[in-house]
Design a protein around this motif. Sequence first.
Motif, mmCIF file in Angstrom:
data_model
loop_
_atom_site.group_PDB
_atom_site.id
_atom_site.type_symbol
_atom_site.label_atom_id
_atom_site.label_comp_id
_atom_site.label_asym_id
_atom_site.label_seq_id
_atom_site.Cartn_x
_atom_site.Cartn_y
_atom_site.Cartn_z
ATOM 1 N N GLU A 223 14.118 13.609 34.044
ATOM 2 C CA GLU A 223 13.306 12.364 33.838
ATOM 3 C C GLU A 223 11.867 12.569 33.604
ATOM 4 N N VAL A 224 11.229 12.756 32.525
ATOM 5 C CA VAL A 224 9.759 13.217 32.654
ATOM 6 C C VAL A 224 8.992 12.256 31.707
ATOM 7 N N ASP A 225 7.763 11.942 31.998
ATOM 8 C CA ASP A 225 6.606 11.678 31.302
ATOM 9 C C ASP A 225 6.216 12.686 30.330
ATOM 10 N N VAL A 226 5.540 12.573 29.271
ATOM 11 C CA VAL A 226 4.846 13.638 28.620
ATOM 12 C C VAL A 226 3.722 13.061 27.854
ATOM 13 N N THR A 227 2.376 13.838 27.802
ATOM 14 C CA THR A 227 1.293 13.612 27.191
ATOM 15 C C THR A 227 1.089 14.841 26.452
ATOM 16 N N VAL A 228 0.547 14.546 25.265
ATOM 17 C CA VAL A 228 -0.142 15.553 24.268
ATOM 18 C C VAL A 228 -1.499 15.198 23.992
ATOM 19 N N HIS A 229 -2.208 15.906 24.799
ATOM 20 C CA HIS A 229 -3.773 15.942 24.297
ATOM 21 C C HIS A 229 -4.244 16.738 23.384
ATOM 22 N N HIS A 230 -5.344 16.325 22.714
ATOM 23 C CA HIS A 230 -6.145 17.528 21.620
ATOM 24 C C HIS A 230 -7.453 16.798 21.704
ATOM 25 N N VAL A 256 0.316 10.127 23.000
ATOM 26 C CA VAL A 256 -0.655 11.148 22.607
ATOM 27 C C VAL A 256 -1.985 10.717 22.685
ATOM 28 N N GLY A 257 -3.070 11.416 23.004
ATOM 29 C CA GLY A 257 -4.190 10.997 23.197
ATOM 30 C C GLY A 257 -5.521 12.155 23.213
ATOM 31 N N GLU A 258 -6.690 11.660 22.771
ATOM 32 C CA GLU A 258 -7.497 12.818 22.690
ATOM 33 C C GLU A 258 -8.347 12.868 23.903
ATOM 34 N N GLY A 268 -13.976 22.812 23.838
ATOM 35 C CA GLY A 268 -14.048 22.843 22.510
ATOM 36 C C GLY A 268 -13.208 22.326 21.577
ATOM 37 N N PRO A 269 -13.683 22.241 20.114
ATOM 38 C CA PRO A 269 -12.558 21.650 19.015
ATOM 39 C C PRO A 269 -11.412 22.617 19.068
ATOM 40 N N GLY A 270 -10.290 21.821 18.867
ATOM 41 C CA GLY A 270 -8.924 22.499 18.626
ATOM 42 C C GLY A 270 -8.064 22.746 19.576
ATOM 43 N N LEU A 271 -8.637 22.202 20.997
ATOM 44 C CA LEU A 271 -7.789 22.072 21.993
ATOM 45 C C LEU A 271 -6.237 21.391 21.831
ATOM 46 N N LEU A 272 -5.285 21.772 22.110
ATOM 47 C CA LEU A 272 -3.850 21.237 22.236
ATOM 48 C C LEU A 272 -3.663 21.342 23.642
ATOM 49 N N ALA A 273 -3.076 20.306 24.443
ATOM 50 C CA ALA A 273 -2.327 20.475 25.851
ATOM 51 C C ALA A 273 -1.337 19.499 25.537
ATOM 52 N N VAL A 274 -0.350 19.984 26.762
ATOM 53 C CA VAL A 274 0.653 19.240 26.991
ATOM 54 C C VAL A 274 0.772 19.158 28.362
ATOM 55 N N VAL A 275 0.923 17.963 28.937
ATOM 56 C CA VAL A 275 1.217 17.602 30.468
ATOM 57 C C VAL A 275 2.772 17.170 30.614
ATOM 58 N N VAL A 276 3.518 17.668 31.556
ATOM 59 C CA VAL A 276 4.803 17.389 31.785
ATOM 60 C C VAL A 276 4.768 16.779 33.189
ATOM 61 N N SER A 277 5.530 15.644 33.493
ATOM 62 C CA SER A 277 5.145 15.050 34.746
ATOM 63 C C SER A 277 6.622 14.269 35.242
ATOM 64 N N PRO A 278 7.368 14.899 35.980
ATOM 65 C CA PRO A 278 8.648 14.350 36.408
ATOM 66 C C PRO A 278 8.405 13.046 37.065
ATOM 67 N N TRP A 279 9.509 12.127 36.747
ATOM 68 C CA TRP A 279 9.427 10.753 37.105
ATOM 69 C C TRP A 279 9.953 10.718 38.849
#
Length: 279
Positions: A223-230, A256-258, A268-279
């Motif tokens: 079980e995880v929470d995930v964030t996609v940053h940009h 999803v959040g900037e 810099g512009p164009g960043l994409l990131a994924v954070v995976v955080s087990p619950w």
Amino acid sequence: MRVAIVTDSTAYLPGEAIARFGIDVVPLSVVVGDEVLSEGGDVSPADVAAALQRRVRVTTSRPNPEAFAAAYREAAARGAEAVVSLHLSAEFSGTYEAAVLAAQEAPLPVRVVDTRMVAMALGYCVLTAAETAQAGGTLDEVAAAAEKRAAATTGFFYVDTLEYLRRGGRIGSARALLGSALAVKPLLHLEDGRIQPLEKVRTSSRAIARLEEIAIQQAGTAEVDVTVHHLVAAERAEAIAERLRERIPGLRQLYVGEVGAVIGAHVGPGLLAVVVSPW
């Protein structure tokens, strides 16, 4: 709550969560040219991205210790018995140090935690601390819950260029990639509070595909929470998020959040990131 929660503006928490838990957020500053601006109030991520693209000098600075001291005094005035103050990696900023200095003069016990994280990797630690405090946790229990979440959380990211990390001096051992930066699209990750190289990929499309694959592997069946940053890459971020929703079986919540102006200044512009955080 008996234990109040303080963090800094690089946690990039949704506003609803900040309001629901009464989290105090102390802003860092962004210096654009000669103008000192407060993150979250005076300057937007788009402003920073535009300045970087114009090659305007952009730097960042930690909060003054007095800003933390004021937050701790306010928590005491509201009736809190203690504070857990959670911050971005001390490898990136003097923010943790400023909080420690302020805690020494606080009118109530303050536990300052270097989460070794940033963005929503920090944000999930803050949310866990707030939930534990709301449930009546003690100072030790709240801090321990945040530290446990931090230890389990991982962050992976793609940047179009290493140039902005190089300018800001935050590149760490990923500096080894600079010689081939024109030929590769780097994938990086957070490890022990530092930015470390993960993989070198030849094209941006392949790098983004690998970013997704790595996040899915990291999540597994837990079980995880995930964030996609940009940073000014909303369409790409939403596309990644949609695919992760379909491919992570234990997904609880996906946000999803900037990223804000401070982190934006360094990636810099164009960043994409994924954070995976087990619950």
